[in-house]
Design an enzyme around this catalytic site. Structure first.
Site, PDB file in Angstrom:
ATOM      1  N   CYS A 175      40.588  -4.743 -34.654  1.00  0.00           N
ATOM      2  CA  CYS A 175      39.243  -5.242 -34.923  1.00  0.00           C
ATOM      3  C   CYS A 175      38.576  -4.353 -35.963  1.00  0.00           C
ATOM      4  O   CYS A 175      37.412  -4.534 -36.273  1.00  0.00           O
ATOM      5  CB  CYS A 175      38.414  -5.279 -33.651  1.00  0.00           C
ATOM      6  SG  CYS A 175      37.872  -3.661 -33.092  1.00  0.00           S
TER       7      CYS A 175
ATOM      8  N   CYS B 134      38.432   1.136 -34.849  1.00  0.00           N
ATOM      9  CA  CYS B 134      38.869   2.540 -34.907  1.00  0.00           C
ATOM     10  C   CYS B 134      38.614   3.135 -36.292  1.00  0.00           C
ATOM     11  O   CYS B 134      38.265   4.305 -36.410  1.00  0.00           O
ATOM     12  CB  CYS B 134      40.333   2.662 -34.503  1.00  0.00           C
ATOM     13  SG  CYS B 134      40.606   2.334 -32.757  1.00  0.00           S
TER      14      CYS B 134
ATOM     15  N   CYS C 131      44.519  -0.061 -28.347  1.00  0.00           N
ATOM     16  CA  CYS C 131      45.381  -1.144 -28.834  1.00  0.00           C
ATOM     17  C   CYS C 131      46.718  -0.609 -29.311  1.00  0.00           C
ATOM     18  O   CYS C 131      47.779  -1.134 -28.972  1.00  0.00           O
ATOM     19  CB  CYS C 131      44.701  -1.919 -29.960  1.00  0.00           C
ATOM     20  SG  CYS C 131      43.318  -2.912 -29.390  1.00  0.00           S
TER      21      CYS C 131
ATOM     22  N   CYS D 154      38.733   2.781 -26.617  1.00  0.00           N
ATOM     23  CA  CYS D 154      38.499   1.595 -27.440  1.00  0.00           C
ATOM     24  C   CYS D 154      37.064   1.595 -27.923  1.00  0.00           C
ATOM     25  O   CYS D 154      36.182   1.257 -27.168  1.00  0.00           O
ATOM     26  CB  CYS D 154      38.788   0.347 -26.612  1.00  0.00           C
ATOM     27  SG  CYS D 154      38.613  -1.187 -27.519  1.00  0.00           S
TER      28      CYS D 154
ATOM     29  N   HIS E  31      34.453  11.692 -14.660  1.00  0.00           N
ATOM     30  CA  HIS E  31      33.683  12.022 -13.462  1.00  0.00           C
ATOM     31  C   HIS E  31      33.536  13.533 -13.283  1.00  0.00           C
ATOM     32  O   HIS E  31      32.492  14.013 -12.854  1.00  0.00           O
ATOM     33  CB  HIS E  31      34.449  11.406 -12.293  1.00  0.00           C
ATOM     34  CG  HIS E  31      33.749  11.406 -10.993  1.00  0.00           C
ATOM     35  ND1 HIS E  31      32.541  10.805 -10.798  1.00  0.00           N
ATOM     36  CD2 HIS E  31      34.123  11.910  -9.789  1.00  0.00           C
ATOM     37  CE1 HIS E  31      32.206  10.940  -9.523  1.00  0.00           C
ATOM     38  NE2 HIS E  31      33.140  11.611  -8.891  1.00  0.00           N
TER      39      HIS E  31
ATOM     40  N   CYS F 272      30.868  14.778 -15.747  1.00  0.00           N
ATOM     41  CA  CYS F 272      29.708  13.920 -15.957  1.00  0.00           C
ATOM     42  C   CYS F 272      28.414  14.623 -15.565  1.00  0.00           C
ATOM     43  O   CYS F 272      28.305  15.188 -14.483  1.00  0.00           O
ATOM     44  CB  CYS F 272      29.870  12.649 -15.127  1.00  0.00           C
ATOM     45  SG  CYS F 272      28.498  11.520 -15.343  1.00  0.00           S
TER      46      CYS F 272
ATOM     47  N   CYS G 293      23.516   8.290 -10.559  1.00  0.00           N
ATOM     48  CA  CYS G 293      24.931   7.995 -10.813  1.00  0.00           C
ATOM     49  C   CYS G 293      25.203   6.485 -10.867  1.00  0.00           C
ATOM     50  O   CYS G 293      24.579   5.704 -10.147  1.00  0.00           O
ATOM     51  CB  CYS G 293      25.757   8.637  -9.707  1.00  0.00           C
ATOM     52  SG  CYS G 293      27.440   8.069  -9.638  1.00  0.00           S
TER      53      CYS G 293
ATOM     54  N   CYS H  17      31.077   2.215 -12.241  1.00  0.00           N
ATOM     55  CA  CYS H  17      31.542   3.251 -13.171  1.00  0.00           C
ATOM     56  C   CYS H  17      32.999   3.629 -12.927  1.00  0.00           C
ATOM     57  O   CYS H  17      33.404   3.902 -11.795  1.00  0.00           O
ATOM     58  CB  CYS H  17      30.681   4.502 -13.056  1.00  0.00           C
ATOM     59  SG  CYS H  17      31.139   5.750 -14.260  1.00  0.00           S
TER      60      CYS H  17
ATOM     61  N   CYS I  94      35.095  12.297 -22.894  1.00  0.00           N
ATOM     62  CA  CYS I  94      33.891  11.664 -23.454  1.00  0.00           C
ATOM     63  C   CYS I  94      32.597  12.420 -23.129  1.00  0.00           C
ATOM     64  O   CYS I  94      31.747  12.583 -24.009  1.00  0.00           O
ATOM     65  CB  CYS I  94      33.761  10.221 -22.978  1.00  0.00           C
ATOM     66  SG  CYS I  94      35.093   9.152 -23.534  1.00  0.00           S
TER      67      CYS I  94
ATOM     68  N   CYS J 199      28.547   6.694 -23.198  1.00  0.00           N
ATOM     69  CA  CYS J 199      28.312   5.497 -22.378  1.00  0.00           C
ATOM     70  C   CYS J 199      27.374   5.746 -21.203  1.00  0.00           C
ATOM     71  O   CYS J 199      26.341   5.086 -21.057  1.00  0.00           O
ATOM     72  CB  CYS J 199      29.654   4.952 -21.904  1.00  0.00           C
ATOM     73  SG  CYS J 199      30.799   4.734 -23.274  1.00  0.00           S
TER      74      CYS J 199
ATOM     75  N   CYS K   5      30.846   3.671 -17.245  1.00  0.00           N
ATOM     76  CA  CYS K   5      32.091   3.773 -18.020  1.00  0.00           C
ATOM     77  C   CYS K   5      32.969   2.595 -17.636  1.00  0.00           C
ATOM     78  O   CYS K   5      33.100   2.276 -16.457  1.00  0.00           O
ATOM     79  CB  CYS K   5      32.793   5.091 -17.690  1.00  0.00           C
ATOM     80  SG  CYS K   5      34.533   5.163 -18.203  1.00  0.00           S
TER      81      CYS K   5
ATOM     82  N   CYS L 228      37.732   2.523 -20.899  1.00  0.00           N
ATOM     83  CA  CYS L 228      38.469   1.977 -22.043  1.00  0.00           C
ATOM     84  C   CYS L 228      39.582   2.905 -22.488  1.00  0.00           C
ATOM     85  O   CYS L 228      40.367   2.545 -23.357  1.00  0.00           O
ATOM     86  CB  CYS L 228      37.525   1.659 -23.195  1.00  0.00           C
ATOM     87  SG  CYS L 228      36.860   3.116 -24.013  1.00  0.00           S
TER      88      CYS L 228
HETATM   89  S1  SF4 Z   1      28.090   8.063 -13.578  1.00  0.00           S
HETATM   90 FE1  SF4 Z   1      30.301   7.675 -13.337  1.00  0.00          FE
HETATM   91  S2  SF4 Z   1      31.324   9.477 -14.127  1.00  0.00           S
HETATM   92 FE2  SF4 Z   1      29.167  10.023 -13.803  1.00  0.00          FE
HETATM   93  S3  SF4 Z   1      29.095  10.892 -11.721  1.00  0.00           S
HETATM   94 FE3  SF4 Z   1      28.646   8.720 -11.526  1.00  0.00          FE
HETATM   95  S4  SF4 Z   1      30.672   7.794 -11.111  1.00  0.00           S
HETATM   96 FE4  SF4 Z   1      31.043   9.815 -11.944  1.00  0.00          FE
HETATM   97  S1  SF4 Z   2      33.966   3.465 -21.457  1.00  0.00           S
HETATM   98 FE1  SF4 Z   2      34.507   5.406 -20.497  1.00  0.00          FE
HETATM   99  S2  SF4 Z   2      36.443   5.984 -21.478  1.00  0.00           S
HETATM  100 FE2  SF4 Z   2      35.494   4.447 -22.766  1.00  0.00          FE
HETATM  101  S3  SF4 Z   2      34.319   5.596 -24.232  1.00  0.00           S
HETATM  102 FE3  SF4 Z   2      32.915   5.118 -22.578  1.00  0.00          FE
HETATM  103  S4  SF4 Z   2      33.011   6.892 -21.224  1.00  0.00           S
HETATM  104 FE4  SF4 Z   2      34.777   7.028 -22.606  1.00  0.00          FE
END
Ligand code: SF4
Ligand code: SF4
Lengths: 219, 518, 379
Positions: free
Chosen positions: C65, C68, C161, C200, C243, C246, C271, C277, C286, C298, C305, C308
């Site tokens: 697409c 990237c 991909c 992705c 996680h 995070c 959360c 998530c 990330c 994200c 999340c 991806c």
């Molecule tokens: S938002 Fe997602 S990654 Fe962050 S603490 Fe909650 S479950 Fe974990």
């Molecule tokens: S969806 Fe999850 S794995 Fe994908 S970029 Fe966002 S935080 Fe990272």
């Protein structure tokens, strides 16, 4: 019309205790697991997970020691008798179990009237009880696989292999989730059958270690 | 007669092959072939509507925001969800940031290399370059430093992405100094597009492929503090567009004024409209809905029920002439044959006509609709180029480029208003950003605009799952092959009549292709 | 060879006014992201003094697409111009190269002939319709990949991909999408090392990190520098779950969750676990590297999340707003509850039957085994 006597020799105190531990652990694991899965209750996730871990370790120790003890502790290998023998024999196939499996199934499906001659544990029962051991350890394995990646354990490869085998950590999560349902279903059926086959006698013995005389003696 | 083939067409999104028949230095016939099929619509079937918001963005990594929005709007239409006004503003700002990002990137990174001779910039006189920049009213940079950088680079003998470019091609017309200015701004543009993309990231998590415009509104919750960062970046980009992008366009255009005489295309223009106002009426969008037919400068109302997709010349064996709401997509490759099937792109037609989509369509519709800012922007530009009062001149290669660049400034200014409104709403404390819904069945369409043109997503939801999904992208409209009646697609049509100086290096054809931002 | 390539870089940087000190700082930051100590930076810089060739690279677009590439254009320090002008000689990259058509193909053919290049692959390997779901310059995408891959010094598969087919290979995979690694044997480049960078789109900082490793630490000669896991991903980037890093994790531990979008819980940055998530089972950094020059990521934007960066991410993680994917099209929770309910109902029926048949009071026990009786044994 007879109930065998339920004597303490059938379930020595240590096993009664361990049965209690099993019950508490499984109930606690299922509950804390549900909290972790769906966070239904606004209680601490860390707390739920700590309970989950602790109970898992207790359960693992309990089951392992139960297995070891079965080689040492002597108990009755029939209901209604005070004669004792090594417990492990109860878990191996016994001559009374011969040709019993199908007939027991038939009995529970109301396809026959008479109960089947059995050892202390029927064939079906043995298989079910014994299956709880691998299931429990399997649950431990899948649980660690879910938790482990972040921990950088030296043995991590053991779990990573499993994860790639099932196709990712999400699949592992689902397997762990369904594993819990298997345990719940087992417990339901187990509790029901124990109840239906003589509620007072079984429950009194296994939970309160209270003897009950056989029906014949009572009359 | 000679056939010139450009395959792959570079500096575009995706994969494209263009074949032209040249006679006497002029294009007589053309075939445009999309050479990639991935099956997005089939992948989405059976999934949750919100999943389509995420996955359908992956149709295009340059305009994922628009796909995300069209998808979400389709779901909302299907499930009867009305989003709150706060979510509307958030979406407009994200969409606007994508437009800025996309147009800047398109002009400097993708298209400019068709007009700007990087190697010629080496011979520019630095003092003259500053003088020229001042005269053109465009911003200056450290031109000496830029020239030195190119020099080191060229003398190193490894031209990287500039290897085998059209350096010294007879159709390259800019003086060395203007080339140098353009190269300096090429480098600045890379920073600016990234800054615009940061606005999306701040509101949507990341770009490309953002995370927040879920069916129901937006997951992002603005605060005054967060909006400060957005305002700051918007201001920088907006000023750069006004002080560099637009003056550059006006400085370069006179050297290529003959491009106003060809590349006209099919003369039919479609805009579904973009950027809702508080009424959510598509005709009141900042870029309103409308269509123009046969080059006649009046705005008609397009009816989505009259869209049909033909597959006679595309590699599908699913039925032809279906409305996308009932559309089917089933791949069947035969062979590449310009007389038969030659593309993975379907041929959409509205009222049986091919439709050009994109900034030119939107700006023409807005202009004819009398949107005041658009009118004054276009009128002053026409005057500056010495063709005051002749908007029809916009229907050309040059016009297509000018429309896109002017639209950038218009959208940038509108964005400033939306940000202001959002700040006020957040201060007021009443703003809402999400509407819950439990509906599980329905059908709907999201008709919207990507930076490159009209975009429609069509969804049918049954029992909370997607029963059918179709997307008609801007590229499907513009890059369409011939339809059942053999009528060319808009880009094919636009190529007809283009002069080609060197059949081996058909740079002029490439310019027309790029003008659509394919 | 690498030494020679490295040599020119310092000069090139100096030529555009990047002082040695800035350069060291910049090396330090990348090295830090890679988990190396700041101590390594002077050594890295020492390796690039001199003046010679840039490392050649070919960027191949397959079923993509262009996200990237777009993402790479968002790289911060170095930015995309630095990468394509000063760090690598990217002789072929469809999306930004000046040349088109035959001239573009020529540039690629020449680079392949000379060998020793890094091959960066973006997009899915399209195998559907005999490989014709992607055609470039009259060939199938698979043929193009085969040509370019066999003589590459290393392949970097960028984005989900290219790593495993990404969303394109999601069920029912109508266009036959596969990852680069999946076709290595079939197309005969299984000897070429493959570095996988999923998500992705790909996060540009990771590409930069790998490029720096190649240029400064000689990763092409010694792949161990990249410390890849069994899936070919650099462990320092893909070794921990989202996680675990995070910023909302504290709320997770406290049981404080966003239960619905657009609520005050999101303003408090609770959360996102409850809205699906996938942070707990997604392995990327990330939260540390973030996106778009560290602007956000994200979860920070209030969106869960979607994982991806996972393998087969769409099938494994959708529905994205639910904790777990469907099993056979049904929610796992539903399956569990139905099983439990069915068992309870079954037992209830059984119980009623047992009581009404009087069995519950004690059923007669057979006197000898039915089986044996039939066989006439066990007298
Ligand atoms: S938002 Fe997602 S990654 Fe962050 S603490 Fe909650 S479950 Fe974990
Ligand atoms: S969806 Fe999850 S794995 Fe994908 S970029 Fe966002 S935080 Fe990272």
């Amino acid at each position: 019309m007879s109930h065998e006597g339920h004597y303490r020799e059938a379930h020595p105190l240590i096993f009664v205790f361990q049965h209690w531990v099993n019950l508490i652990c499984m109930a606690g694991l299922a509950f804390s697991g549900f909290v972790i899965h769906g966070s239904f209750y606004a209680i601490s996730m860390g707390g739920a997970r700590m309970i989950h871990f602790t109970l898992m370790f207790v359960l693992a120790v309990n089951i392992t020691s139960r297995i070891i003890l079965s080689f040492w502790v002597k108990d009755a290998n029939q209901l209604g008798t005070r004669e004792v023998d090594t417990d492990i024999k109860n878990w191996l196939p016994q001559k009374e179990n011969k040709h019993q499996l199908l007939e027991t199934a038939k009995y529970y499906l109301f396809m026959r009237k008479e109960r089947v001659i059995s050892a202390k544990y029927g064939a079906l029962q043995k298989i079910a009880y014994l299956a709880t051991v691998p299931i429990t350890f399997f649950m431990g394995y899948t649980g660690f696989a879910l938790y482990g990646p972040a921990q950088q354990w030296p043995v991590w490869g053991f779990f990573a292999g499993g994860i790639s085998l099932v196709g990712g950590i999400m699949t592992m999560r689902i397997i762990h989730y369904f594993g819990m349902w298997v345990v719940i279903l087992f417990t339901m059926v187990h509790a029901y059958l124990a109840a239906i086959d003589g509620f007072k006698a079984f429950y009194g013995l296994i939970f309160l270690w209270r003897e009950s005389p056989g029906a014949e003696e009572g009359h | 007669m000679a056939r010139a083939v450009i395959d792959p067409v570079t500096r575009i999104e995706g994969h494209l092959r263009v074949e032209v028949e040249v006679e006497g230095g002029v294009v007589k016939d053309a075939w445009v072939s999309g050479t990639l099929y991935r099956g997005m619509e089939t992948v989405l079937e059976g999934r949750a509507p919100a999943d389509a918001f995420y996955v359908s963005q992956r149709i295009c990594g340059v305009c994922p925001i628009s796909h995300g929005h069209a998808s979400t709007m389709a779901s909302e239409a299907a499930l009867g969800i009305q989003i709150p006004d706060g979510a509307r503003l958030v979406r407009n700002i994200i969409e606007g940031a994508e437009t800025l990002h996309s147009h800047i990137l398109w002009f400097y990174t993708l298209t400019a290399l068709d007009y700007v001779d990087v190697v010629s910039a080496l011979s520019a006189n630095i003092a003259d370059t500053y003088a020229l920049a001042e005269k053109a009213g465009t911003s200056t940079a450290d031109f000496g430093q830029v020239q030195k950088r190119i020099k080191t680079f060229v003398e190193g003998g490894q031209l990287s992405i500039f290897t085998n470019g059209y350096w010294g091609h007879p159709a390259m017309k800019l003086p060395a100094e203007l080339n140098l200015i353009a190269v300096a701004h090429y480098l600045e543009a890379l920073e600016m597009q990234a800054e615009a993309a940061q606005i999306i990231a701040l509101m949507g998590g990341k770009f490309p492929h953002f995370m927040t415009s879920l069916p129901g509104g937006t997951a992002w919750m603005p605060t005054e503090e967060k909006l400060g960062g957005i305002l700051f970046r918007w201001k920088r980009v907006r000023d750069w567009v006004a002080n560099t992008f637009i003056p550059d366009t006006l400085a370069i255009a006179p050297f290529y004024i003959e491009a106003a005489t060809y590349g006209k295309g099919c003369g039919n223009f479609l805009s579904w409209g973009c950027f809702d106002d508080a009424s959510f009426d598509p005709k009141k969008r900042a870029l309103p809905r409308g269509m123009i037919v046969g080059g006649k400068l009046e705005v008609l109302e397009p009816d989505v029920a009259q869209v049909k997709e033909y597959v006679e010349h595309a590699w599908y064996d699913s039925p032809s002439a279906l409305n996308p709401a009932q559309g089917k997509t089933h791949a069947k490759f035969t062979s590449y044959d310009t007389n038969d099937r030659y593309s993975w792109v379907k041929a959409p037609r509205l009222n049986e006509l091919p439709m050009e989509v994109g900034p030119l369509s939107r700006m023409l519709v807005a202009y004819l609709d009398g949107v005041p800012q658009v009118k004054s922007l276009i009128d002053t530009t026409l005057a500056a180029l010495g063709v005051a009062g002749k908007p029809e001149i916009l229907v050309s290669l040059l016009g297509r480029i000018a429309a896109r660049n002017l639209e950038t400034l218009y959208v940038a200014d509108e964005m400033g208003k939306w940000i202001g409104e959002l700040v006020a709403a957040v201060k007021g404390g009443e703003a809402k950003f999400f509407t819950e819904s439990t509906a599980t069945d329905g059908e709907g369409a999201g008709l919207w605009e990507a930076p490159r043109g009209a975009l429609g997503h069509f969804i049918s939801v049954k029992g909370g799952k997607i029963a059918n999904y179709q997307a008609v992208t801007p590229s499907t409209w513009d890059l369409s092959p011939r339809d059942a009646a053999g009528v060319r697609g808009p880009m094919e049509e636009a190529l007809i009549g283009a002069p080609i100086a060197d059949v081996e290096k058909p740079l002029e054809a490439l310019r027309i292709v790029h003008s659509f931002d394919p | 060879m690498a030494q020679e390539m490295r040599e020119g870089i310092y000069d090139l940087l100096a030529a555009r006014g990047v002082s040695r000190r800035d350069f060291l700082k910049y090396c330090g930051s990348v090295a830090a992201m890679l988990g190396l100590s700041e101590m390594a930076a002077p050594q890295i810089a020492a390796a690039v003094e001199g003046g010679a060739k840039l490392q050649p690279a070919v960027w191949l677009d397959l079923g993509l697409c262009t996200g990237c590439t777009e993402s790479t254009a968002q790289a911060g320090n170095p930015n995309v111009a630095d990468i394509v002008l000063d760090l690598l000689s990217i002789n072929y990259m469809e999306t930004i190269m000046a040349a088109a058509g035959d001239q573009a193909e020529e540039a690629k053919a020449k680079t392949i002939e000379e060998g020793g290049y890094i091959l960066i692959v973006e997009g899915t390997v399209m195998t559907g319709e005999g490989g014709n779901t992607l055609r470039i310059a009259g060939k199938t995408g698979m043929e193009v990949l085969k040509e370019a891959a066999s003589k590459a010094a290393a392949i970097v598969a960028v984005g989900s991909c290219a790593v495993d087919g990404g969303w394109v290979r999601a069920n029912p995979n109508p266009a036959g999408g596969k990852g680069v690694k999946d076709v290595a044997v079939e197309l005969g480049f299984d000897k070429v090392p493959i570095i996988n960078l999923p998500t992705c789109p790909v996060n540009p900082e990771w590409i930069v990190a790998v490029v720096i490793d190649v240029l400064m630490l000689g990763a092409l000669e010694n792949l161990a520098v990249l410390n890849l896991d069994e899936l070919g991903r650099p462990k320092l980037i893909f070794g921990q779950t989202i996680h675990d890093n995070c910023p909302r994790r504290g709320h997770f531990e406290n049981g404080e969750f966003v239960k619905q979008f657009g609520t005050v819980e999101e303003v408090k940055q609770f959360c996102l676990y409850e809205v699906g998530c996938k942070g707990p089972q997604t392995f990327t950094n990330c939260p540390k590297v973030r996106w778009n020059r560290k602007a956000s990521w994200c979860v920070e934007s209030g969106a869960p999340c979607i994982g991806c960066g996972n393998l087969n991410w769409v099938d494994n993680d959708a529905p994205f707003l639910k904790r777990m994917p469907n099993v056979g099209g049904v929610r796992p929770e539903t399956i569990g509850t139905v099983l439990g309910g069915a068992a309870a109902a079954g037992l209830l029926v059984h119980g009623v039957a047992s009581f009404s048949s009087g069995r519950a009071k004690g059923a007669p026990v057979e006197t000898s085994k039915a089986y044996d009786k039939k066989k006439g044994g066990d007298k």
